[in-house]
Design an enzyme around this catalytic site. Sequence first.
Site, short mmCIF file in Angstrom:
data_model
loop_
_atom_site.label_atom_id
_atom_site.label_comp_id
_atom_site.label_asym_id
_atom_site.label_seq_id
_atom_site.Cartn_x
_atom_site.Cartn_y
_atom_site.Cartn_z
N ASP A 55 0.85 -1.19 0.00
CA ASP A 55 0.00 0.00 0.00
C ASP A 55 0.88 1.24 0.00
O ASP A 55 1.77 1.39 0.84
CB ASP A 55 -0.90 0.02 1.24
CG ASP A 55 -1.80 1.24 1.27
OD1 ASP A 55 -2.85 1.20 0.60
OD2 ASP A 55 -1.45 2.23 1.94
N TYR A 60 2.93 10.36 -0.83
CA TYR A 60 4.06 9.97 0.01
C TYR A 60 5.38 10.35 -0.68
O TYR A 60 5.77 9.73 -1.67
CB TYR A 60 4.06 8.47 0.29
CG TYR A 60 2.87 7.95 1.07
CD1 TYR A 60 2.07 8.79 1.83
CD2 TYR A 60 2.56 6.59 1.05
CE1 TYR A 60 0.98 8.29 2.54
CE2 TYR A 60 1.48 6.08 1.76
CZ TYR A 60 0.69 6.94 2.50
OH TYR A 60 -0.38 6.44 3.20
N TYR A 207 -4.50 1.23 8.88
CA TYR A 207 -3.10 1.68 8.90
C TYR A 207 -2.66 2.03 10.32
O TYR A 207 -3.47 2.22 11.21
CB TYR A 207 -2.87 2.83 7.94
CG TYR A 207 -3.54 4.16 8.21
CD1 TYR A 207 -2.95 5.13 9.03
CD2 TYR A 207 -4.75 4.49 7.60
CE1 TYR A 207 -3.53 6.37 9.24
CE2 TYR A 207 -5.36 5.73 7.81
CZ TYR A 207 -4.74 6.67 8.63
OH TYR A 207 -5.33 7.90 8.84
N GLY A 285 4.24 -0.76 8.16
CA GLY A 285 5.39 -0.16 7.50
C GLY A 285 6.70 -0.61 8.10
O GLY A 285 6.77 -1.05 9.25
N ALA A 286 7.76 -0.53 7.31
CA ALA A 286 9.11 -0.85 7.78
C ALA A 286 10.11 0.00 7.00
O ALA A 286 9.93 0.21 5.79
CB ALA A 286 9.41 -2.33 7.60
N ARG A 287 11.14 0.46 7.69
CA ARG A 287 12.17 1.27 7.05
C ARG A 287 13.43 0.47 6.79
O ARG A 287 14.37 0.97 6.17
CB ARG A 287 12.47 2.49 7.92
CG ARG A 287 11.24 3.32 8.19
CD ARG A 287 11.52 4.54 9.02
NE ARG A 287 12.27 5.54 8.28
CZ ARG A 287 12.45 6.80 8.69
NH1 ARG A 287 11.90 7.20 9.82
NH2 ARG A 287 13.15 7.64 7.97
#
Length: 317
Positions: A55, A60, A207, A285-287
Amino acid sequence: MKLRTLGSSDLHLTPLGFGAWAAGGPWKFGWGAQDDDASVAAIHRALELGINWIDTAAIYGLGHSEEVVARALAEWKGDRPYVFTKCSMVWDATGNVDYAYTEKSIRAEVEASLRRLKTDVIDLYQMHWPDDDMAGTLEGWAAMAKLKDEGKVRYIGASNFNVEEMTEAGEIAELTSLQPPYSLLARDVEADALPYCEANQIGVINYSPMGSGLFTGAMTRERLAGLAADDWRKNNPNFQEPKLTTHLAIADRLREVGARHGQSAGATAIAWCRRQNAITACIVGARAAEQVDGFIGAMDYTLTPADITYIESGRQD
């Protein structure tokens, strides 16, 4: 791992999806600087571990997240995941963010997203935020319905809509899904939006199930103090007193419960969201790739009633 169907569509989703908000890097509502290689590695790790949908949103990073997703998929050798993105938030040449709902604007947005994502069709196209004026929301929704009829997008969904907005939009064209915030610090949708979606066969992909990092088990006061100045969380009330102490106490309980199940605090926060039958799947989410390893256990993780009571109240009923 059991796949769940998103609303009345033929999209069959894994319990978790990869959220590419942070992959956009710096912008008005960004998470600070982000290395593109790290984002691609995180996406690949999520796909390696079985996640089958991503997603993102045009806004963004002012288009950059979509470009990063496209790069990750171009370098990925496995099955292509579903790709979801969003419209209605736009920007100008100087990076100023605004909202637009006209058919002309929505059409320009979808063409730009298709180009950045390097695809011929978007699996789920979502209105990012409704307009303050319902007439504007409905004009944009009607434009999205035309895009579906034309085959540019497979399904259309709503993000951040309330029940009234979903009801009126649904009179124009079917909503496949709702994307709301839902976590231990954002529970408003339990009262009406989740029951409405469940009753009307509207899928829900929530989210920020880990409270935008608060419930990962890694967030501390020291880490919060070191957030980049352009990280949107820096000035968010949830990350400041008087709320912060309460939220960190919840994180401690999540860590305790997770330890009993061999899971992380973050995976436990996601499992708490997934206890709701109306939730089809959670956006996480992941960075970095190792962050995916920290929450992937939530793909198949069920909390007991006693766990839920303890997480929510600290009581050992």
